[in-house]
Enzyme design. Structure first.
Site, PDB file in Angstrom:
ATOM      1  N   ASP A   9       2.483   0.566   6.316  1.00  0.00           N
ATOM      2  CA  ASP A   9       2.343   0.046   4.967  1.00  0.00           C
ATOM      3  C   ASP A   9       3.763  -0.003   4.396  1.00  0.00           C
ATOM      4  OD1 ASP A   9       1.177  -0.559   2.399  1.00  0.00           O
ATOM      5  OD2 ASP A   9       1.595   1.526   1.859  1.00  0.00           O
ATOM      6  N   ASP A  11       4.768  -0.445   0.477  1.00  0.00           N
ATOM      7  CA  ASP A  11       4.935   0.210  -0.822  1.00  0.00           C
ATOM      8  C   ASP A  11       4.458   1.664  -0.752  1.00  0.00           C
ATOM      9  OD1 ASP A  11       5.800  -2.183  -2.110  1.00  0.00           O
ATOM     10  OD2 ASP A  11       3.738  -2.847  -2.284  1.00  0.00           O
ATOM     11  N   LYS A 117       2.416  -9.599  -1.660  1.00  0.00           N
ATOM     12  CA  LYS A 117       2.975 -10.936  -1.434  1.00  0.00           C
ATOM     13  C   LYS A 117       4.493 -10.903  -1.576  1.00  0.00           C
ATOM     14  CE  LYS A 117      -1.149 -13.466  -2.541  1.00  0.00           C
ATOM     15  NZ  LYS A 117      -1.930 -14.295  -3.431  1.00  0.00           N
TER      16      LYS A 117
HETATM   17  C1  BG6 Z   1       0.397  -3.019  -2.247  1.00  0.00           C
HETATM   18  C2  BG6 Z   1       0.519  -2.032  -3.385  1.00  0.00           C
HETATM   19  O1  BG6 Z   1       1.345  -2.743  -1.284  1.00  0.00           O
HETATM   20  O2  BG6 Z   1       0.589  -4.346  -2.731  1.00  0.00           O
HETATM   21  C3  BG6 Z   1      -0.452  -2.397  -4.491  1.00  0.00           C
HETATM   22  O3  BG6 Z   1       0.222  -0.729  -2.912  1.00  0.00           O
HETATM   23  C4  BG6 Z   1      -0.194  -3.841  -4.936  1.00  0.00           C
HETATM   24  O4  BG6 Z   1      -0.300  -1.502  -5.564  1.00  0.00           O
HETATM   25  C5  BG6 Z   1      -0.324  -4.776  -3.750  1.00  0.00           C
HETATM   26  O5  BG6 Z   1      -1.126  -4.218  -5.948  1.00  0.00           O
HETATM   27  C6  BG6 Z   1      -0.051  -6.227  -4.102  1.00  0.00           C
HETATM   28  O6  BG6 Z   1       1.320  -6.378  -4.380  1.00  0.00           O
HETATM   29  P1  BG6 Z   1       2.009  -7.677  -4.939  1.00  0.00           P
HETATM   30  O7  BG6 Z   1       3.478  -7.410  -4.720  1.00  0.00           O
HETATM   31  O8  BG6 Z   1       1.524  -8.838  -4.122  1.00  0.00           O
HETATM   32  O9  BG6 Z   1       1.635  -7.809  -6.379  1.00  0.00           O
HETATM   33 MG    MG Z   2       1.182   1.862  -0.115  1.00  0.00          MG
END
Ligand code: BG6
Ligand code: MG
Length: 212
Positions: A9, A11, A117
């Protein structure tokens, strides 16, 4: 070797963008007069942007049209992307880099499996733009964690069977997604307290023993 590939993963695992997600959602919640705290934020880990918004709106008194919801999500993402601009290779911790390099030296395939994204932008910011063997992210899936799609796609991109992949996650939904995809998992951060992963880690470097 038990695992031929590790799917990370992004984030909250490779780097700590979770604080920027929190800040950007908090700004939106404050604007709409919605209560938002760390506990609610933990429910957003691994969950897509629009699903995250729906969780935040559980505490909203009014109602929003679909168009308004899309605008809210865009507003959050614009602020989030602004915050991401301050990230640099200094945000890649030595333990993460050393562990990735150690696994690579053992010929283990390395992939990203993220609901975001913005994954490729973030990887570029921290100097890992060209590092991984495959990237599966929010742009190539229709169902987000706990659905296994993002990890199943990552394994397909690598050409490695699910049973030979280990997923590394900080989200409860991510651990559930790995299990649903027939993959073992290693939990870190918030995910450790649920004790539902194959391994609970104290530190990122634990992976060097798990993938031995
Ligand atoms: C995940 C995060 O990696 O990505 C979530 O843990 C987040 O919290 C999701 O909502 C979508 O991210 P993004 O950057 O497309 O808004
Ligand atoms: Mg995460």
């Amino acid at each position: 070797m038990k695992y031929e590939a590790v799917i990370f993963d992004l984030d909250g695992v490779i780097c700590h963008t979770d604080k920027y997600h929190f800040q950007a959602w908090k700004a939106l919640a404050d604007k709409l007069g919605i209560y938002f705290d760390e506990t609610i934020n933990n429910r957003l880990r691994g969950v897509s942007r629009m699903e995250s918004l729906e969780i935040i709106l559980e505490r909203y008194d009014g109602t929003l049209t679909q168009e308004e919801k899309v605008r809210c999500a865009e507003e959050k993402n614009d602020l989030y992307k602004e915050l991401l601009k301050q990230m640099s290779p200094a945000d890649l911790s030595p333990e993460v880099k050393e562990t990735l390099d150690t696994l690579r030296a053992r010929d283990v395939k390395l992939a990203i499996g993220s609901s975001s994204k913005n994954a490729r932008f973030i990887l570029g910011q921290i100097g890992l733009g060209d590092y991984f063997d495959a990237i599966s992210d929010g742009n190539n899936i229709t169902n987000s964690k706990p659905d296994p799609e993002v990890f199943v796609k990552a394994a397909e991109f690598l050409g490695i069977p699910a049973g030979k992949c280990l997923v590394v996650e900080d989200a409860e939904a991510g651990i559930q997604a790995a299990a649903a995809g027939g993959m073992d998992s290693a939990a870190m951060g918030d995910a450790v307290r649920y004790h539902i992963a194959t391994y609970d880690m104290d530190s990122f470097t634990d992976l060097q023993n798990i993938v031995a």
